[in-house]
Design a protein around this motif. Structure first.
Motif, PDB file in Angstrom:
ATOM      1  N   GLN A   1     -60.604  30.758   1.784  1.00  0.00           N
ATOM      2  CA  GLN A   1     -61.502  31.668   2.505  1.00  0.00           C
ATOM      3  C   GLN A   1     -61.755  31.198   3.942  1.00  0.00           C
ATOM      4  OE1 GLN A   1     -65.756  30.780   1.054  1.00  0.00           O
ATOM      5  NE2 GLN A   1     -64.596  31.054  -0.829  1.00  0.00           N
ATOM      6  N   ILE A   2     -60.688  30.811   4.595  1.00  0.00           N
ATOM      7  CA  ILE A   2     -60.855  30.355   5.980  1.00  0.00           C
ATOM      8  C   ILE A   2     -60.831  31.544   6.926  1.00  0.00           C
ATOM      9  CG2 ILE A   2     -59.867  28.979   7.854  1.00  0.00           C
ATOM     10  CD1 ILE A   2     -58.722  27.094   5.774  1.00  0.00           C
ATOM     11  N   GLY A   3     -61.845  31.604   7.750  1.00  0.00           N
ATOM     12  CA  GLY A   3     -61.887  32.613   8.805  1.00  0.00           C
ATOM     13  C   GLY A   3     -61.927  31.940  10.161  1.00  0.00           C
ATOM     14  N   ILE A   4     -61.889  32.773  11.212  1.00  0.00           N
ATOM     15  CA  ILE A   4     -61.880  32.247  12.572  1.00  0.00           C
ATOM     16  C   ILE A   4     -63.170  32.662  13.276  1.00  0.00           C
ATOM     17  CG2 ILE A   4     -60.671  32.266  14.805  1.00  0.00           C
ATOM     18  CD1 ILE A   4     -58.890  31.168  12.585  1.00  0.00           C
ATOM     19  N   SER A   5     -63.747  31.708  14.003  1.00  0.00           N
ATOM     20  CA  SER A   5     -64.931  31.988  14.807  1.00  0.00           C
ATOM     21  C   SER A   5     -64.615  31.733  16.282  1.00  0.00           C
ATOM     22  CB  SER A   5     -66.055  31.066  14.327  1.00  0.00           C
ATOM     23  OG  SER A   5     -67.143  31.140  15.191  1.00  0.00           O
ATOM     24  N   PHE A   6     -65.084  32.644  17.146  1.00  0.00           N
ATOM     25  CA  PHE A   6     -64.848  32.498  18.604  1.00  0.00           C
ATOM     26  C   PHE A   6     -66.071  31.830  19.217  1.00  0.00           C
ATOM     27  CE2 PHE A   6     -61.915  35.578  17.129  1.00  0.00           C
ATOM     28  CZ  PHE A   6     -60.791  35.430  17.929  1.00  0.00           C
ATOM     29  N   LYS A   7     -65.867  30.611  19.728  1.00  0.00           N
ATOM     30  CA  LYS A   7     -67.007  29.765  20.089  1.00  0.00           C
ATOM     31  C   LYS A   7     -67.278  29.657  21.588  1.00  0.00           C
ATOM     32  CE  LYS A   7     -68.829  27.741  17.253  1.00  0.00           C
ATOM     33  NZ  LYS A   7     -69.887  28.178  16.319  1.00  0.00           N
ATOM     34  N   GLY A   8     -66.260  29.841  22.420  1.00  0.00           N
ATOM     35  CA  GLY A   8     -66.507  29.644  23.847  1.00  0.00           C
ATOM     36  C   GLY A   8     -65.366  30.167  24.698  1.00  0.00           C
ATOM     37  N   SER A   9     -65.667  30.354  25.978  1.00  0.00           N
ATOM     38  CA  SER A   9     -64.639  30.813  26.907  1.00  0.00           C
ATOM     39  C   SER A   9     -64.842  30.142  28.257  1.00  0.00           C
ATOM     40  CB  SER A   9     -64.726  32.339  27.084  1.00  0.00           C
ATOM     41  OG  SER A   9     -65.950  32.667  27.720  1.00  0.00           O
ATOM     42  N   GLY A  10     -63.774  30.089  29.031  1.00  0.00           N
ATOM     43  CA  GLY A  10     -63.865  29.533  30.380  1.00  0.00           C
ATOM     44  C   GLY A  10     -62.763  30.108  31.231  1.00  0.00           C
TER      45      GLY A  10
ATOM     46  N   ALA B   1     -50.306  33.012  21.795  1.00  0.00           N
ATOM     47  CA  ALA B   1     -50.855  31.664  21.575  1.00  0.00           C
ATOM     48  C   ALA B   1     -52.104  31.725  20.699  1.00  0.00           C
ATOM     49  CB  ALA B   1     -51.166  31.003  22.918  1.00  0.00           C
ATOM     50  N   LEU B   2     -52.914  32.768  20.907  1.00  0.00           N
ATOM     51  CA  LEU B   2     -54.126  32.928  20.094  1.00  0.00           C
ATOM     52  C   LEU B   2     -53.742  33.145  18.626  1.00  0.00           C
ATOM     53  CD1 LEU B   2     -57.258  33.250  20.189  1.00  0.00           C
ATOM     54  CD2 LEU B   2     -56.875  35.710  20.460  1.00  0.00           C
ATOM     55  N   VAL B   3     -52.744  33.989  18.410  1.00  0.00           N
ATOM     56  CA  VAL B   3     -52.276  34.233  17.035  1.00  0.00           C
ATOM     57  C   VAL B   3     -51.724  32.929  16.447  1.00  0.00           C
ATOM     58  CG1 VAL B   3     -50.558  35.440  15.634  1.00  0.00           C
ATOM     59  CG2 VAL B   3     -51.795  36.684  17.422  1.00  0.00           C
ATOM     60  N   THR B   4     -50.920  32.213  17.233  1.00  0.00           N
ATOM     61  CA  THR B   4     -50.325  30.955  16.744  1.00  0.00           C
ATOM     62  C   THR B   4     -51.419  29.960  16.348  1.00  0.00           C
ATOM     63  OG1 THR B   4     -48.452  31.320  18.222  1.00  0.00           O
ATOM     64  CG2 THR B   4     -48.706  29.092  17.340  1.00  0.00           C
ATOM     65  N   ALA B   5     -52.388  29.765  17.228  1.00  0.00           N
ATOM     66  CA  ALA B   5     -53.465  28.799  16.942  1.00  0.00           C
ATOM     67  C   ALA B   5     -54.241  29.230  15.700  1.00  0.00           C
ATOM     68  CB  ALA B   5     -54.396  28.692  18.147  1.00  0.00           C
ATOM     69  N   SER B   6     -54.496  30.545  15.580  1.00  0.00           N
ATOM     70  CA  SER B   6     -55.296  31.021  14.440  1.00  0.00           C
ATOM     71  C   SER B   6     -54.589  30.732  13.115  1.00  0.00           C
ATOM     72  CB  SER B   6     -55.603  32.511  14.587  1.00  0.00           C
ATOM     73  OG  SER B   6     -54.451  33.284  14.288  1.00  0.00           O
ATOM     74  N   GLN B   7     -53.239  30.754  13.131  1.00  0.00           N
ATOM     75  CA  GLN B   7     -52.500  30.496  11.891  1.00  0.00           C
ATOM     76  C   GLN B   7     -52.657  29.030  11.458  1.00  0.00           C
ATOM     77  OE1 GLN B   7     -51.159  33.438  10.358  1.00  0.00           O
ATOM     78  NE2 GLN B   7     -52.467  33.994  12.073  1.00  0.00           N
ATOM     79  N   PHE B   8     -52.653  28.096  12.416  1.00  0.00           N
ATOM     80  CA  PHE B   8     -52.895  26.681  12.081  1.00  0.00           C
ATOM     81  C   PHE B   8     -54.291  26.515  11.460  1.00  0.00           C
ATOM     82  CE2 PHE B   8     -49.527  25.831  15.240  1.00  0.00           C
ATOM     83  CZ  PHE B   8     -48.822  24.823  14.610  1.00  0.00           C
ATOM     84  N   LEU B   9     -55.258  27.268  11.996  1.00  0.00           N
ATOM     85  CA  LEU B   9     -56.625  27.159  11.474  1.00  0.00           C
ATOM     86  C   LEU B   9     -56.726  27.797  10.090  1.00  0.00           C
ATOM     87  CD1 LEU B   9     -57.237  26.093  14.280  1.00  0.00           C
ATOM     88  CD2 LEU B   9     -59.118  27.713  14.468  1.00  0.00           C
ATOM     89  N   LYS B  10     -56.112  28.973   9.949  1.00  0.00           N
ATOM     90  CA  LYS B  10     -56.205  29.692   8.664  1.00  0.00           C
ATOM     91  C   LYS B  10     -55.502  28.945   7.535  1.00  0.00           C
ATOM     92  CE  LYS B  10     -57.456  34.405   9.139  1.00  0.00           C
ATOM     93  NZ  LYS B  10     -57.993  34.661   7.819  1.00  0.00           N
ATOM     94  N   MET B  11     -54.467  28.159   7.889  1.00  0.00           N
ATOM     95  CA  MET B  11     -53.760  27.358   6.877  1.00  0.00           C
ATOM     96  C   MET B  11     -54.530  26.086   6.516  1.00  0.00           C
ATOM     97  SD  MET B  11     -51.106  28.796   5.782  1.00  0.00           S
ATOM     98  CE  MET B  11     -50.340  27.440   4.918  1.00  0.00           C
ATOM     99  N   GLY B  12     -55.614  25.811   7.212  1.00  0.00           N
ATOM    100  CA  GLY B  12     -56.395  24.609   6.926  1.00  0.00           C
ATOM    101  C   GLY B  12     -55.825  23.356   7.577  1.00  0.00           C
ATOM    102  N   SER B  13     -54.804  23.517   8.446  1.00  0.00           N
ATOM    103  CA  SER B  13     -54.193  22.345   9.085  1.00  0.00           C
ATOM    104  C   SER B  13     -55.115  21.740  10.133  1.00  0.00           C
ATOM    105  CB  SER B  13     -52.877  22.732   9.756  1.00  0.00           C
ATOM    106  OG  SER B  13     -52.066  23.463   8.884  1.00  0.00           O
ATOM    107  N   TYR B  14     -55.771  22.610  10.893  1.00  0.00           N
ATOM    108  CA  TYR B  14     -56.662  22.153  11.971  1.00  0.00           C
ATOM    109  C   TYR B  14     -57.956  22.951  11.937  1.00  0.00           C
ATOM    110  CZ  TYR B  14     -52.379  20.047  13.826  1.00  0.00           C
ATOM    111  OH  TYR B  14     -51.224  19.332  13.979  1.00  0.00           O
ATOM    112  N   LYS B  15     -59.018  22.367  12.543  1.00  0.00           N
ATOM    113  CA  LYS B  15     -60.307  23.075  12.541  1.00  0.00           C
ATOM    114  C   LYS B  15     -60.681  23.654  13.900  1.00  0.00           C
ATOM    115  CE  LYS B  15     -62.425  20.533   8.770  1.00  0.00           C
ATOM    116  NZ  LYS B  15     -63.381  19.473   8.414  1.00  0.00           N
TER     117      LYS B  15
END
Ligand code: ACO
Length: 335
Positions: free
Chosen positions: A8-17, A125-139
């Motif tokens: 049940q991993i989801g993605i949260s958008f925390k900051g921008s610059g 790149a956003l899609v790529t990063a989200s897949q690493f997070l959704k797989m539980g590889s990175y937080k």
């Protein structure tokens, strides 16, 4: 942070610059170099001025500034960052520029690499990063879009030099078990139409010794068939967004903000009309920055967050499109 539950991993958008160079190149300035006018550029593109990197500026220091601001907004400890992806077509080093940003940030626990997909680069790149997070590889991941096209524009070609500028943006995303704010995405490429927009290898043949030739490194300036790129964008972007809405059971009426790659105001208006999204919901800052390639989408999102336009839980439909040809769409909820 709590241990992450894989199913049940989801993605949260925390900051921008974001970051843009200080040097401003106006339409009037360009009209001193090539046969054009402020009136022509403004009416055909919506662009009034763009930023040009100064001496010593490049995607590393622009990307670093944007990343730092995103980390501050996210209130992240630098050591907690696991992944940094830099979307760029204009690296400061062809072997990759992301590790230099990692070093400048002193993000010692992160792995950093570049990703190239021109103006679709940030979205890919956003899609790529989200897949690493959704797989539980990175937080925790930083997704940066930065480009310095001023170095590759033919400043004597009035059909293309009016469009581009330099800049960077970054978004900080995090894996969470509480909710999922990366609602859906789609990505496409069509290399058969790739010749519409290129920054090609220059194919200069040289010899190492007798009978052993090699291709000397280097790139020719941007080559663009503006009309074909225009037609591609106004056709494919509404299709990919509409298909995405259907796939995830959303409609364009659910969208609070449409954040398109900032290429041309006429493209933004046409896509908005086809999707029946009212003008007030279509974010645009290309008047001041032109097309900053992989930088435009995070630059626009960051500006809108800092101006209190995009708020927590707002639904953002976004689409990047450009060379490749490549294009993509995503639906996200900010926060
Ligand atoms: N100033 C004055 N006249 C100009 C200029 C200029 N800067 N540029 C072109 N013209 C002239 C042309 O020579 C032509 O004259 P002609 O009819 O006598 O031959 C006339 O204006 C019309 O030219 P078009 O190319 O038909 O102009 P158009 O309305 O299509 O606008 C533009 C050109 C602005 C480039 C448009 O096609 C466009 O925005 N296309 C999309 C390009 C784009 O977004 N590229 C980036 C994609 S993202 C990425 O991955 C990098």
């Amino acid at each position: 942070m709590e241990a992450i539950k894989l199913n049940q991993i989801g993605i949260s958008f925390k900051g921008s610059g974001s970051y843009v160079p200080n040097q401003i190149l106006t339409n009037q300035n360009i009209s001193k170099k090539v046969d054009t006018s402020d009136e022509w550029i403004k009416s055909r593109t919506g662009i009034s001025e763009r930023r040009i990197s100064g001496i010593g500026e490049n995607v590393v220091n622009m990307g670093y500034e944007a990343a730092l601001a995103a980390i501050e907004m996210a209130s992240w400890d630098i050591d907690s960052i696991d992944l940094i992806i830099l979307a760029t077509s204009t690296p400061h080093d062809l072997f990759g520029s992301a590790p230099s940003i990692q070093a400048k940030l002193a993000a010692h626990n992160a792995v950093a690499f570049d990703l190239t997909a021109a103006c679709s680069g940030f979205l890919f790149a956003l899609v790529t990063a989200s897949q690493f997070l959704k797989m539980g590889s990175y937080k925790r991941a930083l997704v940066i879009g930065a480009d310095q096209l001023s170095s590759y524009v033919d400043w004597n070609d009035r059909r293309s030099c009016i469009l581009f500028g330099d800049g960077a943006g970054a978004i900080a995303i995090e894996a969470t078990n509480e909710f999922n704010n990366f609602i859906g995405f789609d990505m496409k490429t069509d290399g058969e139409r790739g010749s519409f927009l290129n920054l090609p290898f220059n194919n200069n043949i040289d010899s190492i010794i007798n009978n052993i030739d090699f291709m000397n490194g280097g790139f020719s300036p941007i080559q663009m068939n503006g009309q074909e790129v225009y037609k591609f964008a106004v056709k494919e972007v509404p299709i990919i967004l509409n298909n995405l809405f259907k796939k995830i059971n959303y409609s364009s009426e659910d969208v609070d903000w449409l954040v398109l790659h900032q290429a041309n105001q006429r493209i933004l208006d046409s896509v908005g009309e086809r999707l029946k999204i009212p003008k007030e919901k279509i974010l645009s800052n290309l008047e001041y920055y032109g097309n900053t390639s992989a930088g435009t989408i995070p630059l626009m999102i960051d500006e809108a967050i800092r101006n209190n336009k995009i708020k927590q839980n707002d639904i953002i439909a976004t689409s990047g499109f450009g060379a490749g040809l490549s294009w993509g769409a995503a639906l996200i909820k900010w926060g």
